[in-house]
Scaffold this motif. Structure first.
Motif, PDB file in Angstrom:
ATOM      1  N   GLN A  67      11.403  -2.334  68.457  1.00 32.17           N
ATOM      2  CA  GLN A  67      11.320  -0.900  68.231  1.00 32.17           C
ATOM      3  C   GLN A  67       9.888  -0.407  68.272  1.00 32.17           C
ATOM      4  O   GLN A  67       8.966  -1.099  67.875  1.00 32.17           O
ATOM      5  CB  GLN A  67      11.916  -0.600  66.847  1.00 32.17           C
ATOM      6  CG  GLN A  67      12.008   0.840  66.477  1.00 32.17           C
ATOM      7  CD  GLN A  67      12.781   1.048  65.187  1.00 32.17           C
ATOM      8  OE1 GLN A  67      12.726   0.230  64.271  1.00 32.17           O
ATOM      9  NE2 GLN A  67      13.513   2.156  65.114  1.00 32.17           N
ATOM     10  N   GLU A  68       9.729   0.849  68.719  1.00 32.00           N
ATOM     11  CA  GLU A  68       8.408   1.463  68.620  1.00 32.00           C
ATOM     12  C   GLU A  68       8.249   2.015  67.211  1.00 32.00           C
ATOM     13  O   GLU A  68       9.180   2.587  66.638  1.00 32.00           O
ATOM     14  CB  GLU A  68       8.165   2.518  69.698  1.00 32.00           C
ATOM     15  CG  GLU A  68       9.197   3.566  69.864  1.00 32.00           C
ATOM     16  CD  GLU A  68       8.884   4.547  70.991  1.00 32.00           C
ATOM     17  OE1 GLU A  68       7.930   4.381  71.763  1.00 32.00           O
ATOM     18  OE2 GLU A  68       9.634   5.524  71.086  1.00 32.00           O
ATOM     19  N   VAL A  69       7.070   1.760  66.643  1.00 29.64           N
ATOM     20  CA  VAL A  69       6.780   2.192  65.274  1.00 29.64           C
ATOM     21  C   VAL A  69       5.389   2.812  65.265  1.00 29.64           C
ATOM     22  O   VAL A  69       4.456   2.280  65.864  1.00 29.64           O
ATOM     23  CB  VAL A  69       6.848   1.020  64.268  1.00 29.64           C
ATOM     24  CG1 VAL A  69       6.605   1.510  62.847  1.00 29.64           C
ATOM     25  CG2 VAL A  69       8.180   0.288  64.357  1.00 29.64           C
ATOM     26  N   TYR A  70       5.276   3.918  64.552  1.00 28.87           N
ATOM     27  CA  TYR A  70       4.029   4.677  64.456  1.00 28.87           C
ATOM     28  C   TYR A  70       3.558   4.729  63.004  1.00 28.87           C
ATOM     29  O   TYR A  70       4.363   4.962  62.100  1.00 28.87           O
ATOM     30  CB  TYR A  70       4.278   6.108  64.948  1.00 28.87           C
ATOM     31  CG  TYR A  70       3.174   7.071  64.619  1.00 28.87           C
ATOM     32  CD1 TYR A  70       2.099   7.228  65.479  1.00 28.87           C
ATOM     33  CD2 TYR A  70       3.208   7.835  63.453  1.00 28.87           C
ATOM     34  CE1 TYR A  70       1.077   8.118  65.184  1.00 28.87           C
ATOM     35  CE2 TYR A  70       2.188   8.725  63.146  1.00 28.87           C
ATOM     36  CZ  TYR A  70       1.129   8.867  64.020  1.00 28.87           C
ATOM     37  OH  TYR A  70       0.116   9.738  63.720  1.00 28.87           O
ATOM     38  N   SER A  71       2.263   4.514  62.790  1.00 28.39           N
ATOM     39  CA  SER A  71       1.649   4.800  61.488  1.00 28.39           C
ATOM     40  C   SER A  71       0.187   5.196  61.692  1.00 28.39           C
ATOM     41  O   SER A  71      -0.700   4.799  60.959  1.00 28.39           O
ATOM     42  CB  SER A  71       1.788   3.625  60.503  1.00 28.39           C
ATOM     43  OG  SER A  71       1.022   2.530  60.915  1.00 28.39           O
ATOM     44  N   GLY A  72      -0.024   5.959  62.754  1.00 26.51           N
ATOM     45  CA  GLY A  72      -1.366   6.382  63.161  1.00 26.51           C
ATOM     46  C   GLY A  72      -1.552   6.108  64.639  1.00 26.51           C
ATOM     47  O   GLY A  72      -2.144   6.886  65.373  1.00 26.51           O
TER      48      GLY A  72
ATOM     49  N   ALA B 152      13.298   2.371  81.675  1.00 23.34           N
ATOM     50  CA  ALA B 152      14.755   2.474  81.524  1.00 23.34           C
ATOM     51  C   ALA B 152      15.140   2.951  80.120  1.00 23.34           C
ATOM     52  O   ALA B 152      16.150   3.627  79.950  1.00 23.34           O
ATOM     53  CB  ALA B 152      15.413   1.130  81.825  1.00 23.34           C
ATOM     54  N   ALA B 153      14.320   2.623  79.128  1.00 20.80           N
ATOM     55  CA  ALA B 153      14.608   3.004  77.741  1.00 20.80           C
ATOM     56  C   ALA B 153      13.946   4.330  77.354  1.00 20.80           C
ATOM     57  O   ALA B 153      14.112   4.795  76.227  1.00 20.80           O
ATOM     58  CB  ALA B 153      14.139   1.896  76.794  1.00 20.80           C
ATOM     59  N   GLY B 154      13.168   4.905  78.274  1.00 20.66           N
ATOM     60  CA  GLY B 154      12.467   6.151  77.966  1.00 20.66           C
ATOM     61  C   GLY B 154      11.323   5.968  76.998  1.00 20.66           C
ATOM     62  O   GLY B 154      11.016   6.846  76.195  1.00 20.66           O
ATOM     63  N   ILE B 155      10.658   4.809  77.080  1.00 22.03           N
ATOM     64  CA  ILE B 155       9.550   4.483  76.183  1.00 22.03           C
ATOM     65  C   ILE B 155       8.248   4.503  76.981  1.00 22.03           C
ATOM     66  O   ILE B 155       8.175   3.921  78.070  1.00 22.03           O
ATOM     67  CB  ILE B 155       9.763   3.100  75.536  1.00 22.03           C
ATOM     68  CG1 ILE B 155      11.012   3.122  74.640  1.00 22.03           C
ATOM     69  CG2 ILE B 155       8.537   2.666  74.748  1.00 22.03           C
ATOM     70  CD1 ILE B 155      11.411   1.765  74.095  1.00 22.03           C
ATOM     71  N   GLN B 156       7.224   5.159  76.438  1.00 22.86           N
ATOM     72  CA  GLN B 156       5.909   5.159  77.068  1.00 22.86           C
ATOM     73  C   GLN B 156       5.303   3.767  77.033  1.00 22.86           C
ATOM     74  O   GLN B 156       5.586   2.986  76.116  1.00 22.86           O
ATOM     75  CB  GLN B 156       4.945   6.076  76.314  1.00 22.86           C
ATOM     76  CG  GLN B 156       5.109   7.532  76.588  1.00 22.86           C
ATOM     77  CD  GLN B 156       3.993   8.310  75.898  1.00 22.86           C
ATOM     78  OE1 GLN B 156       3.860   8.266  74.683  1.00 22.86           O
ATOM     79  NE2 GLN B 156       3.205   9.006  76.687  1.00 22.86           N
ATOM     80  N   ARG B 157       4.418   3.486  77.991  1.00 24.27           N
ATOM     81  CA  ARG B 157       3.699   2.216  77.960  1.00 24.27           C
ATOM     82  C   ARG B 157       2.860   2.177  76.691  1.00 24.27           C
ATOM     83  O   ARG B 157       2.204   3.141  76.339  1.00 24.27           O
ATOM     84  CB  ARG B 157       2.785   2.091  79.175  1.00 24.27           C
ATOM     85  CG  ARG B 157       2.022   0.767  79.177  1.00 24.27           C
ATOM     86  CD  ARG B 157       1.022   0.708  80.281  1.00 24.27           C
ATOM     87  NE  ARG B 157       1.661   0.220  81.489  1.00 24.27           N
ATOM     88  CZ  ARG B 157       0.978  -0.225  82.533  1.00 24.27           C
ATOM     89  NH1 ARG B 157      -0.334  -0.214  82.526  1.00 24.27           N
ATOM     90  NH2 ARG B 157       1.613  -0.666  83.586  1.00 24.27           N
ATOM     91  N   ARG B 158       2.930   1.062  75.965  1.00 31.07           N
ATOM     92  CA  ARG B 158       2.164   0.900  74.732  1.00 31.07           C
ATOM     93  C   ARG B 158       1.987  -0.591  74.442  1.00 31.07           C
ATOM     94  O   ARG B 158       2.598  -1.425  75.080  1.00 31.07           O
ATOM     95  CB  ARG B 158       2.833   1.596  73.558  1.00 31.07           C
ATOM     96  CG  ARG B 158       4.272   1.243  73.297  1.00 31.07           C
ATOM     97  CD  ARG B 158       4.871   2.118  72.217  1.00 31.07           C
ATOM     98  NE  ARG B 158       5.253   3.451  72.641  1.00 31.07           N
ATOM     99  CZ  ARG B 158       4.519   4.565  72.531  1.00 31.07           C
ATOM    100  NH1 ARG B 158       3.331   4.527  72.035  1.00 31.07           N
ATOM    101  NH2 ARG B 158       4.968   5.720  72.924  1.00 31.07           N
TER     102      ARG B 158
END
Length: 179
Positions: free
Chosen positions: A52-57, A87-93
């Motif tokens: 999963q993509e997770v953000y905290s800053g 395919a999942a609609g996720i930006q490169r990270r």
């Protein structure tokens, strides 16, 4: 970025960086495709929680793996990762892999920030906050340990680093993280 300083006998003993409130984004549940994109066998992508993509800053893509050996063996296939993310609609990270498999050390988890070329980062503080939040949210660490997670990173880079994470809860949800 707020800092909490802990003093002992008049000397700085520890500094905590308070990251932004964690948010949890898109997931990838296709373990076979994810495994192919990071160069591990599908059985080593931990089924206990979806990657999963997770953000905290900053936002990272967090991938739980079953073993420390799988963490060490992970290698990005950029073309496969890009196709999987598209395919999942996720930006490169950045992709941060970890395992909670116990070792001979005292670490709660063992991790790597997968290098996309260049030098491997031995201690990614901006990624370990999201990773610790992920571990706590998905109960990959016991609730009573969420306030004292220790992550070992940088072993393959020959610069082993211990990163400390405190995950906070409010109303049963992850509400904050300090690194």
């Amino acid at each position: 970025t707020p800092l909490d300083l802990e003093w002992k006998d008049g000397k700085l003993a520890f500094a905590w960086m308070t990251q932004q409130k964690p948010t949890f984004g898109k997931t990838i549940t296709d373990r076979a495709a994810l495994a192919a994109a990071i160069g591990v066998e599908p059985q080593f992508v931990d089924p206990a929680a979806p990657a999963q993509e997770v953000y905290s800053g900053s936002t990272f893509f967090i991938v739980p793996l079953a073993t420390r050996k799988a963490v060490d063996g992970a290698v990005l296939d950029r073309a496969k990762v890009d196709a999987l993310f598209a395919a999942a609609g996720i930006q490169r990270r950045g992709i941060y892999v970890f395992s909670t498999e116990r070792g001979s050390d005292s670490a709660t988890a063992y991790s790597r920030m997968l290098p996309a070329g260049g030098i491997e980062d031995p201690a990614t503080g901006s990624a370990v906050g999201p990773a610790g939040s992920f571990m706590a949210k998905h109960k990959l660490v016991p609730a009573d340990r969420a306030g004292s997670i220790v992550v070992l990173q940088g072993v393959l880079a020959r610069r082993p680093s211990l990163l400390h994470v405190r995950v906070e809860f409010a109303g049963g949800e992850v509400s904050g993280v300090k690194v």
